[in-house]
Design an enzyme around this catalytic site. Structure first.
Site, PDB file in Angstrom:
ATOM      1  N   TYR A 138       0.788  -1.236   0.000  1.00 16.55           N
ATOM      2  CA  TYR A 138       0.000   0.000   0.000  1.00 16.55           C
ATOM      3  C   TYR A 138       0.819   1.286   0.000  1.00 16.55           C
ATOM      4  O   TYR A 138       0.282   2.364   0.209  1.00 16.55           O
ATOM      5  CB  TYR A 138      -0.958  -0.001   1.201  1.00 16.55           C
ATOM      6  CG  TYR A 138      -2.259  -0.706   0.896  1.00 16.55           C
ATOM      7  CD1 TYR A 138      -2.293  -2.084   0.711  1.00 16.55           C
ATOM      8  CD2 TYR A 138      -3.440   0.003   0.759  1.00 16.55           C
ATOM      9  CE1 TYR A 138      -3.474  -2.735   0.411  1.00 16.55           C
ATOM     10  CE2 TYR A 138      -4.632  -0.641   0.465  1.00 16.55           C
ATOM     11  CZ  TYR A 138      -4.640  -2.008   0.292  1.00 16.55           C
ATOM     12  OH  TYR A 138      -5.822  -2.643  -0.020  1.00 16.55           O
ATOM     13  N   LYS A 196       1.803 -15.922   2.633  1.00 16.71           N
ATOM     14  CA  LYS A 196       2.010 -16.734   1.430  1.00 16.71           C
ATOM     15  C   LYS A 196       3.516 -16.945   1.306  1.00 16.71           C
ATOM     16  O   LYS A 196       4.123 -16.646   0.285  1.00 16.71           O
ATOM     17  CB  LYS A 196       1.412 -15.941   0.248  1.00 16.71           C
ATOM     18  CG  LYS A 196       1.233 -16.688  -1.031  1.00 16.71           C
ATOM     19  CD  LYS A 196       0.139 -17.731  -1.024  1.00 16.71           C
ATOM     20  CE  LYS A 196       0.293 -18.550  -2.302  1.00 16.71           C
ATOM     21  NZ  LYS A 196      -0.417 -19.820  -2.273  1.00 16.71           N
ATOM     22  N   ASP A 229      -4.532 -18.469   1.055  1.00 15.52           N
ATOM     23  CA  ASP A 229      -5.530 -19.087   0.166  1.00 15.52           C
ATOM     24  C   ASP A 229      -6.310 -20.170   0.918  1.00 15.52           C
ATOM     25  O   ASP A 229      -7.536 -20.274   0.797  1.00 15.52           O
ATOM     26  CB  ASP A 229      -4.879 -19.629  -1.122  1.00 15.52           C
ATOM     27  CG  ASP A 229      -3.591 -20.410  -0.888  1.00 15.52           C
ATOM     28  OD1 ASP A 229      -3.089 -20.429   0.257  1.00 15.52           O
ATOM     29  OD2 ASP A 229      -3.072 -21.004  -1.863  1.00 15.52           O
ATOM     30  N   ASP A 253      -7.211  -6.779   3.293  1.00 13.24           N
ATOM     31  CA  ASP A 253      -8.247  -6.083   2.528  1.00 13.24           C
ATOM     32  C   ASP A 253      -9.175  -7.093   1.867  1.00 13.24           C
ATOM     33  O   ASP A 253     -10.402  -6.998   1.958  1.00 13.24           O
ATOM     34  CB  ASP A 253      -7.576  -5.192   1.468  1.00 13.24           C
ATOM     35  CG  ASP A 253      -8.604  -4.481   0.602  1.00 13.24           C
ATOM     36  OD1 ASP A 253      -9.564  -3.927   1.167  1.00 13.24           O
ATOM     37  OD2 ASP A 253      -8.462  -4.506  -0.643  1.00 13.24           O
ATOM     38  N   ASP A 257     -13.417  -8.352   2.857  1.00 15.85           N
ATOM     39  CA  ASP A 257     -14.627  -8.295   2.016  1.00 15.85           C
ATOM     40  C   ASP A 257     -15.322  -9.657   2.057  1.00 15.85           C
ATOM     41  O   ASP A 257     -16.555  -9.740   2.116  1.00 15.85           O
ATOM     42  CB  ASP A 257     -14.296  -7.911   0.569  1.00 15.85           C
ATOM     43  CG  ASP A 257     -14.461  -6.402   0.314  1.00 15.85           C
ATOM     44  OD1 ASP A 257     -14.173  -5.612   1.243  1.00 15.85           O
ATOM     45  OD2 ASP A 257     -14.880  -6.011  -0.799  1.00 15.85           O
TER      46      ASP A 257
HETATM   47  C1  IPM Z   1     -10.769  -0.633   2.330  1.00 13.60           C
HETATM   48  C2  IPM Z   1     -10.681  -0.127   0.912  1.00 13.60           C
HETATM   49  C3  IPM Z   1      -9.389   0.630   0.689  1.00 13.60           C
HETATM   50  C4  IPM Z   1      -8.245  -0.353   0.866  1.00 13.60           C
HETATM   51  C5  IPM Z   1      -9.265   1.337  -0.674  1.00 13.60           C
HETATM   52  C6  IPM Z   1     -10.417   2.286  -0.910  1.00 13.60           C
HETATM   53  C7  IPM Z   1      -7.975   2.084  -0.807  1.00 13.60           C
HETATM   54  O1  IPM Z   1     -10.845  -1.167   0.002  1.00 13.60           O
HETATM   55  O2  IPM Z   1     -10.729   0.188   3.253  1.00 13.60           O
HETATM   56  O3  IPM Z   1     -10.921  -1.834   2.529  1.00 13.60           O
HETATM   57  O4  IPM Z   1      -7.844  -1.054  -0.077  1.00 13.60           O
HETATM   58  O5  IPM Z   1      -7.751  -0.433   1.987  1.00 13.60           O
HETATM   59 MN    MN Z   2     -11.363  -3.035   0.923  1.00 17.88          MN
END
Ligand code: IPM
Ligand code: MN
Ligand code: NAD
Length: 361
Positions: A138, A196, A229, A253, A257
């Site tokens: 990042y 990984k 994974d 990240d 999700d």
């Molecule tokens: C998150 C988002 C951010 C990240 C993006 C918007 C830069 O996806 O906060 O999870 O990748 O950290």
């Molecule tokens: Mn994210």
């Protein structure tokens, strides 16, 4: 108790709508006398950037740290800023500029109706992901040569430091130990480090070594490793086996999700960007969702649960409990936005949470 000085940065798209409901809930706590609160709003986001050319003013992060106890943000991302420059400078700028090295992302399903897994219930989904938040992939390190030509070449660096790995691992292990202390868990907490290192021989190898070194300081925890994974499939097949996960910035990240999906979707997931003892920044996991922005469709519960996390981290645990219980009660009663099966608009869902707030305790 001294007033909680809160900075609010709604940002873009649905960030504006969901943050406004989180603020509605905080305001209700204030009106009920359960919280002393001073809110200052900041306009940073795509609109402000397009109008002024400024992402954040010079010295903004220092001011946030000095003048506020916590920051609540919405989301950043707008199709009119295709390179996402403002989001990088504001959001990633806060994470690195304020050295918020812990990204704490709880994965807790509040009701069976939200659990997407066959044969599993909400009780099976209750763990926390700690994502390293200041390094890894990042940092924007890299470059491109001969762009647009057949010989095009790009390098994207992934930076790992011993100090960076040690401090996030220490935080995750310490959190796990606290989980076990009041016997909340009823067994030794399991802390899984996901990397990984079978492919990423340098950074991954550093993660593996330093994690187990630091784990030696926490004899109350079972420390284990899993390739990222394999962990992704474990999150789906047997989430009940997970207590605490610690991983790098990019893997965290992606996994969170997936974690959001286990809670009913991105609209339900909360997160905090934390540096212990300093002003920290709290944001829902979801983005600005341009396709549903401005339509009253966005689920505000992730942002409201994020506000609860902010309250807990700043020492207002009774207020945090009442917000979390109110959200859970709304979900149980079907008082939700359409993404999680209800019929309420964003603001109606915020009002529903306020109605169910019990501030008597
Ligand atoms: C998150 C988002 C951010 C990240 C993006 C918007 C830069 O996806 O906060 O999870 O990748 O950290
Ligand atoms: Mn994210
Ligand atoms: P997103 O989270 O905005 O949306 C992904 C999907 O989830 C969409 O279908 C969206 O409609 C749905 N969704 C998300 N939040 C929801 C909510 N609260 N209620 C109901 N549905 C919801 O991710 P994306 O589409 O990949 O990204 C859109 C923009 O947001 C991009 O510019 C991205 O960079 C940015 N982004 C910002 C953050 C942040 O600021 N923390 C996080 C993720 C993405």
């Amino acid at each position: 108790m001294r007033a909680l000085r809160l900075a609010v940065v709604p940002g873009d798209g649905i960030g504006v709508e969901t943050t406004s409901e989180a603020v509605r809930v905080l305001d209700a706590l204030r009106a009920a006398g359960a919280l002393d609160l001073l809110i200052t709003a900041f306009p940073w986001g795509a609109e402000h950037f397009l109008a002024t050319g400024e992402t954040v003013p010079e010295g903004a992060f220092e001011r946030l740290s000095l003048d506020f106890d916590a920051v609540l943000v919405g989301a950043f991302g707008d199709p009119r800023v295709p390179d996402n420059r403002h989001a990088r400078e504001i959001l990633l700028g806060m994470r690195t500029g304020m050295d918020l090295y812990v990204n704490q992302r709880p994965v807790k399903c509040l009701h069976d109706s939200l659990c997407p897994l066959k044969g599993r219930s909400a009780a099976d989904v209750d763990f926390v992901v700690f994502r390293e938040n200041t390094e890894g992939a990042y940092l924007g390190l890299g470059g491109a040569v001969r762009p647009g030509t057949p010989e095009e070449l790009a390098v994207e660096e992934d930076l790992t430091t011993r100090r960076g790995v040690a401090r996030i691992c220490r935080y995750a292990l310490g959190f796990a130990e606290r989980l076990a202390r009041p016997a909340r868990l009823g067994r030794r907490p399991r802390v899984l480090m996901a990397d990984k290192h079978n492919v990423q021989r340098f950074g991954g190898e550093l993660w593996r070594r330093v994690f187990f070194e630091v784990a030696g300081e926490f004899p109350g925890c079972d420390a284990a490793h899993m390739f990222v994974d394999a962990l992704a499939q474990q999150m789906v097949r047997d989430p009940a086996s997970l207590d605490v996960v610690v991983t790098n910035n990019l893997f965290g990240d992606i996994l969170t999700d997936l974690g959001a999906a286990l809670q009913g979707g991105l609209g339900m997931a909360a997160s905090g960007n934390i540096h212990p003892g300093r002003t920290s920044v709290f944001e829902p996991v979801h983005g600005s969702a341009p396709s549903i922005a401005g339509k009253g469709l966005a689920n505000p519960f992730g942002s409201i649960l994020t506000a609860a996390m902010l309250l807990r981290e700043t020492g207002h645990s009774a207020a945090a409990d009442s917000v979390e219980s109110a959200v859970a009660a709304c979900v149980a009663a079907g008082e939700t936005t359409p993404d999680v099966g209800g019929r309420l608009s964003t603001s109606e869902a915020g009002v529903a949470v306020v109605r169910r707030l019990d501030v008597s305790g």
